[in-house]
Design an enzyme around this catalytic site. Structure first.
Site, PDB file in Angstrom:
ATOM      1  N   THR A  94       3.670 -21.325  21.176  1.00 54.41           N
ATOM      2  CA  THR A  94       2.353 -21.122  21.780  1.00 54.41           C
ATOM      3  C   THR A  94       1.438 -20.295  20.880  1.00 54.41           C
ATOM      4  O   THR A  94       1.902 -19.412  20.153  1.00 54.41           O
ATOM      5  CB  THR A  94       2.447 -20.448  23.168  1.00 54.41           C
ATOM      6  OG1 THR A  94       1.122 -20.135  23.608  1.00 54.41           O
ATOM      7  CG2 THR A  94       3.279 -19.179  23.144  1.00 54.41           C
ATOM      8  N   GLN A  95       0.149 -20.593  20.967  1.00 52.23           N
ATOM      9  CA  GLN A  95      -0.846 -19.797  20.241  1.00 52.23           C
ATOM     10  C   GLN A  95      -1.070 -18.447  20.905  1.00 52.23           C
ATOM     11  O   GLN A  95      -1.670 -17.552  20.315  1.00 52.23           O
ATOM     12  CB  GLN A  95      -2.187 -20.543  20.208  1.00 52.23           C
ATOM     13  CG  GLN A  95      -2.163 -21.796  19.398  1.00 52.23           C
ATOM     14  CD  GLN A  95      -3.495 -22.534  19.423  1.00 52.23           C
ATOM     15  OE1 GLN A  95      -4.511 -22.005  19.849  1.00 52.23           O
ATOM     16  NE2 GLN A  95      -3.480 -23.760  18.946  1.00 52.23           N
ATOM     17  N   CYS A  96      -0.625 -18.322  22.142  1.00 50.61           N
ATOM     18  CA  CYS A  96      -0.825 -17.049  22.850  1.00 50.61           C
ATOM     19  C   CYS A  96       0.042 -15.969  22.207  1.00 50.61           C
ATOM     20  O   CYS A  96       1.152 -16.237  21.753  1.00 50.61           O
ATOM     21  CB  CYS A  96      -0.430 -17.182  24.308  1.00 50.61           C
ATOM     22  SG  CYS A  96      -1.471 -18.322  25.209  1.00 50.61           S
ATOM     23  N   THR A 145       0.808  -1.217   0.000  1.00 51.10           N
ATOM     24  CA  THR A 145       0.000   0.000   0.000  1.00 51.10           C
ATOM     25  C   THR A 145       0.840   1.265   0.000  1.00 51.10           C
ATOM     26  O   THR A 145       0.477   2.262  -0.620  1.00 51.10           O
ATOM     27  CB  THR A 145      -0.890   0.002   1.272  1.00 51.10           C
ATOM     28  OG1 THR A 145      -1.623  -1.210   1.289  1.00 51.10           O
ATOM     29  CG2 THR A 145      -1.850   1.157   1.281  1.00 51.10           C
ATOM     30  N   ASP A 161       1.038  -6.823   5.408  1.00 54.15           N
ATOM     31  CA  ASP A 161       0.382  -8.100   5.707  1.00 54.15           C
ATOM     32  C   ASP A 161       1.365  -9.216   6.079  1.00 54.15           C
ATOM     33  O   ASP A 161       1.106  -9.991   6.993  1.00 54.15           O
ATOM     34  CB  ASP A 161      -0.479  -8.556   4.522  1.00 54.15           C
ATOM     35  CG  ASP A 161      -1.725  -7.703   4.364  1.00 54.15           C
ATOM     36  OD1 ASP A 161      -1.998  -6.881   5.263  1.00 54.15           O
ATOM     37  OD2 ASP A 161      -2.422  -7.844   3.340  1.00 54.15           O
ATOM     38  N   THR A 209       4.434  -9.019  15.267  1.00 50.29           N
ATOM     39  CA  THR A 209       3.257  -9.669  14.701  1.00 50.29           C
ATOM     40  C   THR A 209       2.318  -8.574  14.230  1.00 50.29           C
ATOM     41  O   THR A 209       2.168  -7.554  14.916  1.00 50.29           O
ATOM     42  CB  THR A 209       2.523 -10.476  15.800  1.00 50.29           C
ATOM     43  OG1 THR A 209       3.408 -11.483  16.283  1.00 50.29           O
ATOM     44  CG2 THR A 209       1.265 -11.151  15.284  1.00 50.29           C
TER      45      THR A 209
HETATM   46  N1  ASP Z   1      -2.258  -5.867   1.213  1.00 46.07           N
HETATM   47  C1  ASP Z   1      -1.184  -4.930   1.466  1.00 46.07           C
HETATM   48  C2  ASP Z   1       0.102  -5.724   1.475  1.00 46.07           C
HETATM   49  O1  ASP Z   1       0.472  -6.320   2.453  1.00 46.07           O
HETATM   50  C3  ASP Z   1      -1.404  -4.200   2.724  1.00 46.07           C
HETATM   51  C4  ASP Z   1      -0.286  -3.259   3.060  1.00 46.07           C
HETATM   52  O2  ASP Z   1       0.462  -2.814   2.219  1.00 46.07           O
HETATM   53  O3  ASP Z   1      -0.141  -2.916   4.234  1.00 46.07           O
HETATM   54  O4  ASP Z   1       0.797  -5.718   0.509  1.00 46.07           O
END
Ligand code: ASP
Length: 343
Positions: free
Chosen positions: A279-281, A15, A92, A167
Site C-alpha cells: 500500500t501507498q499508505c 552526514t 537517506d 521509513t
Molecule cells: N545525504 C546524507 C546521506 O544519506 C544524509 C544523511 O547522512 O543523513 O548520506
C-alpha cells in the site's frame, strides 16, 4: 577489562561522519579511526570499541547492492569476534540498507544497530552524539550473559526500531524515522527501556549464522496514481529481464479495474515476474479482496505484501529472487514473516 562487550563500529559514510570546516562552512568527512578522540564520552561506555571504515565513505544516495554485500561481509567476517555491531550510514537510504541486511542474515544472535544523524558529528547542535552513544549502549546491553537485541535495529532520536519496519519521513527534524506498523523495540529516556515482548527471538536450536549475499536487482517499484497510462505500465512491465515488481497500490491494496491494467498484470505474471501488492499508505495493511478493486488482483495470484513497507518489500524481493524459488514457494515466503517484517 577482558570481559567488556566488544562492539564493532562500521562507518560507511553519511552526514554523521562529517565535520564542518568553520572557515569555509563546507562539510567534510573526517578520519573515523579518530572517533574516540572526537567523542571522548565513548570511552566511558562499558564496552570496548573497534572501528572499521569504508575506504571511500559514501553519501547513502550512492548506496547499492554491492555496498549491501560489503557491509554484510564486514559483519560476517567479524561475527565471532564481536558481541555487537553498530553500522553508520547516511539516513537517506538507511531503511533500505538495514532491511536488506536483516534478510541477508538468518539466525542472527547478536545486535546489528544502524544509526546516523541529521547534523554532522562536528556540528555544535548535532544529534550524532546521542544517536551514536545510545546505539553503542544498546548494542552492548546484555542480560543473562546474552545480548538483549538479536536482530537488525535502527536507532534514531531516542527510539530503537526494528530496521525492516522503518521509513524515513523527515528531512528536517531530528526525528527522521518512523515505524507505523510496529512499535519501537526500545526507548531512551532517563532509562533505556526495552519492550522485550516485541523483540525477535531466534528460532529454537538454530544458532548457526547463515549469510546469503545473492541479491537480484532486476526489480522495480511501480507506484500507481490516478491518470497513469497504459503505455507507462506496459513499458515498465516489459523491461528486459525484469524479475520482480513492487506494485504500490491505493489504500488497502486497491488498483484500477480497467481491463488493460488487469491484462498487463496477468501477462507479467504469466512471464514469471513476481508482483507484490503493497500500500501507498504509511500505515495499515493490504487486505486483498476487501474492495472490488482488489478482488481481481487477488484472483490473478498477485502476492499480498500485507503491512510491509516499500523499502522492505524491495529488499525482500531482491533477497528472495536470489533464492531461485518456485513461484508457489516464493509467494509463501514473501507473505510469511521471515525477520519480523510483516505482521
Ligand atoms: N545525504 C546524507 C546521506 O544519506 C544524509 C544523511 O547522512 O543523513 O548520506
Amino acid at each position: 577489562m577482558a570481559n567488556k562487550p566488544k562492539i564493532l563500529l562500521v562507518y560507511t559514510g553519511g552526514t554523521i561522519g562529517m565535520v564542518k570546516d568553520y572557515q569555509t562552512q563546507a562539510l567534510r568527512a573526517f578520519d573515523f579511526s579518530q572517533i574516540l578522540d572526537k567523542i571522548p564520552e565513548l570511552k566511558h561506555l562499558n564496552c570496548s570499541i573497534s572501528t572499521v571504515s569504508f575506504e571511500e565513505p559514501i553519501d547513502s544516495s550512492n548506496m547499492n547492492t554491492n555496498y549491501y554485500v560489503k557491509i554484510a561481509e564486514i559483519i560476517a567476517e567479524n561475527y565471532k569476534d564481536f558481541d555487537g555491531f553498530v553500522v553508520l550510514t547516511g539516513s537517506d537510504t538507511m531503511s533500505y540498507t538495514s532491511s536488506a541486511i536483516s534478510f541477508m542474515f538468518e539466525n542472527l544472535q547478536k545486535p546489528v544497530i544502524f544509526t546516523g544523524s541529521q547534523l554532522p558529528i562536528g556540528d555544535l547542535r548535532t544529534d550524532a552524539k546521542e544517536n551514536l552513544i545510545t546505539s553503542i549502549e544498546i548494542a552492548c546491553t546484555r542480560e543473562n550473559n546474552e545480548p538483549i537485541i538479536k536482530e537488525v535495529g535502527l536507532y534514531f532520536e531516542y527510539k530503537l526500531y526494528r530496521a525492516n519496519r522503518t521509513t524515513k519521513i523527515n528531512a528536517e527534524q531530528f526525528e527522521a524515522f518512523t515505524s507505523m506498523n510496529y512499535p519501537p523495540l526500545a526507548e531512551s529516556g532517563v532509562h533505556l527501556q526495552f519492550n522485550k515482548q516485541l523483540l525477535l527471538k531466534p528460532r529454537e536450536g538454530k544458532n548457526e549464522l547463515i549469510f546469503r549475499k545473492n541479491l537480484v536487482h532486476d526489480v522495480v517499484i511501480l507506484k500507481l496514481f490516478p491518470g497513469i497510462t497504459k503505455k507507462v505500465v506496459e513499458v515498465i512491465l516489459n523491461i528486459d529481464n525484469l524479475k520482480g515488481v513492487i506494485l504500490e497500490t491505493y489504500g488497502s491494496g486497491n488498483a484500477p479495474t480497467e481491463r488493460w491494467f488487469i491484462t498487463l498484470i496477468k501477462e507479467a505474471l504469466a512471464k514469471g515476474i513476481q508482483i507484490v501488492n503493497v500500500t501507498q499508505c504509511a500505515g495499515g495493511s493490504v487486505i486483498l479482496g476487501l474492495y472490488e478493486t482488489s478482488t481481481e488482483l487477488k484472483s490473478v495470484g498477485i502476492i499480498n505484501g500485507k503491512d510491509i513497507t516499500t523499502e522492505t518489500a524491495i529488499a525482500k524481493m531482491m533477497y528472495l529472487l536470489g533464492e531461485k524459488l518456485p513461484t508457489d514457494k516464493f509467494k509463501y515466503y514473501f507473505e510469511t514473516s521471515l525477520r519480523g517484517e510483516i505482521s
